[in-house]
Scaffold this active site. Structure first.
Site, PDB file in Angstrom:
ATOM      1  N   GLU A 178       0.382   2.424   2.803  1.00 47.67           N
ATOM      2  CA  GLU A 178       0.993   3.637   2.248  1.00 47.67           C
ATOM      3  C   GLU A 178       2.427   3.782   2.737  1.00 47.67           C
ATOM      4  O   GLU A 178       3.306   4.195   1.974  1.00 47.67           O
ATOM      5  CB  GLU A 178       0.167   4.881   2.589  1.00 47.67           C
ATOM      6  CG  GLU A 178      -1.194   4.942   1.917  1.00 47.67           C
ATOM      7  CD  GLU A 178      -1.161   5.015   0.401  1.00 47.67           C
ATOM      8  OE1 GLU A 178      -0.096   5.299  -0.197  1.00 47.67           O
ATOM      9  OE2 GLU A 178      -2.218   4.774  -0.218  1.00 47.67           O
ATOM     10  N   TYR A 237      -8.288  -1.506  -8.454  1.00 51.86           N
ATOM     11  CA  TYR A 237      -8.130  -0.696  -7.241  1.00 51.86           C
ATOM     12  C   TYR A 237      -8.675   0.711  -7.481  1.00 51.86           C
ATOM     13  O   TYR A 237      -9.420   1.254  -6.655  1.00 51.86           O
ATOM     14  CB  TYR A 237      -6.649  -0.659  -6.835  1.00 51.86           C
ATOM     15  CG  TYR A 237      -6.360   0.258  -5.680  1.00 51.86           C
ATOM     16  CD1 TYR A 237      -6.772  -0.069  -4.390  1.00 51.86           C
ATOM     17  CD2 TYR A 237      -5.685   1.446  -5.878  1.00 51.86           C
ATOM     18  CE1 TYR A 237      -6.515   0.778  -3.323  1.00 51.86           C
ATOM     19  CE2 TYR A 237      -5.420   2.300  -4.815  1.00 51.86           C
ATOM     20  CZ  TYR A 237      -5.836   1.968  -3.541  1.00 51.86           C
ATOM     21  OH  TYR A 237      -5.581   2.820  -2.490  1.00 51.86           O
ATOM     22  N   TRP A 289       3.005   1.275  -6.304  1.00 53.12           N
ATOM     23  CA  TRP A 289       1.763   0.821  -5.680  1.00 53.12           C
ATOM     24  C   TRP A 289       1.393  -0.573  -6.186  1.00 53.12           C
ATOM     25  O   TRP A 289       0.811  -1.378  -5.458  1.00 53.12           O
ATOM     26  CB  TRP A 289       0.636   1.825  -5.919  1.00 53.12           C
ATOM     27  CG  TRP A 289      -0.590   1.453  -5.168  1.00 53.12           C
ATOM     28  CD1 TRP A 289      -1.786   1.080  -5.705  1.00 53.12           C
ATOM     29  CD2 TRP A 289      -0.756   1.367  -3.748  1.00 53.12           C
ATOM     30  NE1 TRP A 289      -2.687   0.775  -4.698  1.00 53.12           N
ATOM     31  CE2 TRP A 289      -2.071   0.952  -3.490  1.00 53.12           C
ATOM     32  CE3 TRP A 289       0.081   1.614  -2.671  1.00 53.12           C
ATOM     33  CZ2 TRP A 289      -2.575   0.762  -2.208  1.00 53.12           C
ATOM     34  CZ3 TRP A 289      -0.419   1.425  -1.382  1.00 53.12           C
ATOM     35  CH2 TRP A 289      -1.730   1.006  -1.177  1.00 53.12           C
TER      36      TRP A 289
END
Length: 186
Positions: A47, A25, A55
């Site tokens: 988010e 990512y 995350w």
């Protein structure tokens, strides 16, 4: 913060030093601009779902999020009803948080309303900072202003920290630490 040298000899932001989805990512997506309403809506949604979680958790569930939220097509998600909310609350492949699910539906509707103006993408791009934030920052004056404007326009679950993470993810400024191979040249 400084870059960390991975086992492959490449300097990266510390959170992306080891092999795996987080590094992929970082290397391929984080801090790179995207285009289109669905791409902006997806990042805003992810988010918001990440708030209070890692995350890595969101990345592991991203394909499922894309599936259950119809590829983040705002027209489809805006039409979700109570039965859809219950379906999502029973979907083990995503984060099952009623407030975040309801916020996603509300944000889809707010995204549709933005089409009468310049659209979601232009709204967010209008808050791009003129100078980079510190590598360890979690909010900025621009993220505070963006969060306030998003809320004013009917968006939910978009506080200053979430707005800052969104700005990082979208590449509104270079979020990489000094020495990271992805950091933009000055």
């Amino acid at each position: 913060m400084e870059a960390v040298i991975g086992e492959d000899g490449v300097p990266r932001c510390g959170w992306a030093g080891g092999p795996g989805p987080m590094r992929d990512y970082h290397d391929d997506e984080w801090g790179r601009p995207v285009t289109g309403e669905s791409a902006y809506f997806e990042r805003m949604t992810l988010e918001a779902f990440q708030s209070g979680l890692s995350w890595a958790t969101i990345l592991a569930k991203r394909d499922a999020f894309r599936e259950v939220f119809a590829g983040f097509e705002a027209d489809v998600v805006a039409a979700y009803d109570d039965a859809d909310v219950e379906r999502l609350m029973n979907e083990p492949r995503i984060v099952r948080n009623r407030s975040k699910i309801l916020a996603t539906i509300q944000n889809a509707r707010a995204t549709l309303a933005q089409r009468e103006h310049d659209g979601l993408e232009e709204l967010i791009l209008g808050f791009a900072p003129s100078a980079p934030s510190a590598a360890d920052a979690t909010i900025s004056p621009e993220s505070v202003a963006l969060a306030k404007e998003l809320k004013r326009r009917g968006f939910a679950f978009v506080g200053p920290t979430t707005a800052f993470a969104l700005m990082q993810a979208l590449g509104l400024f270079d979020p990489h630490v000094p020495g990271c191979f992805r950091q933009a040249a000055p």
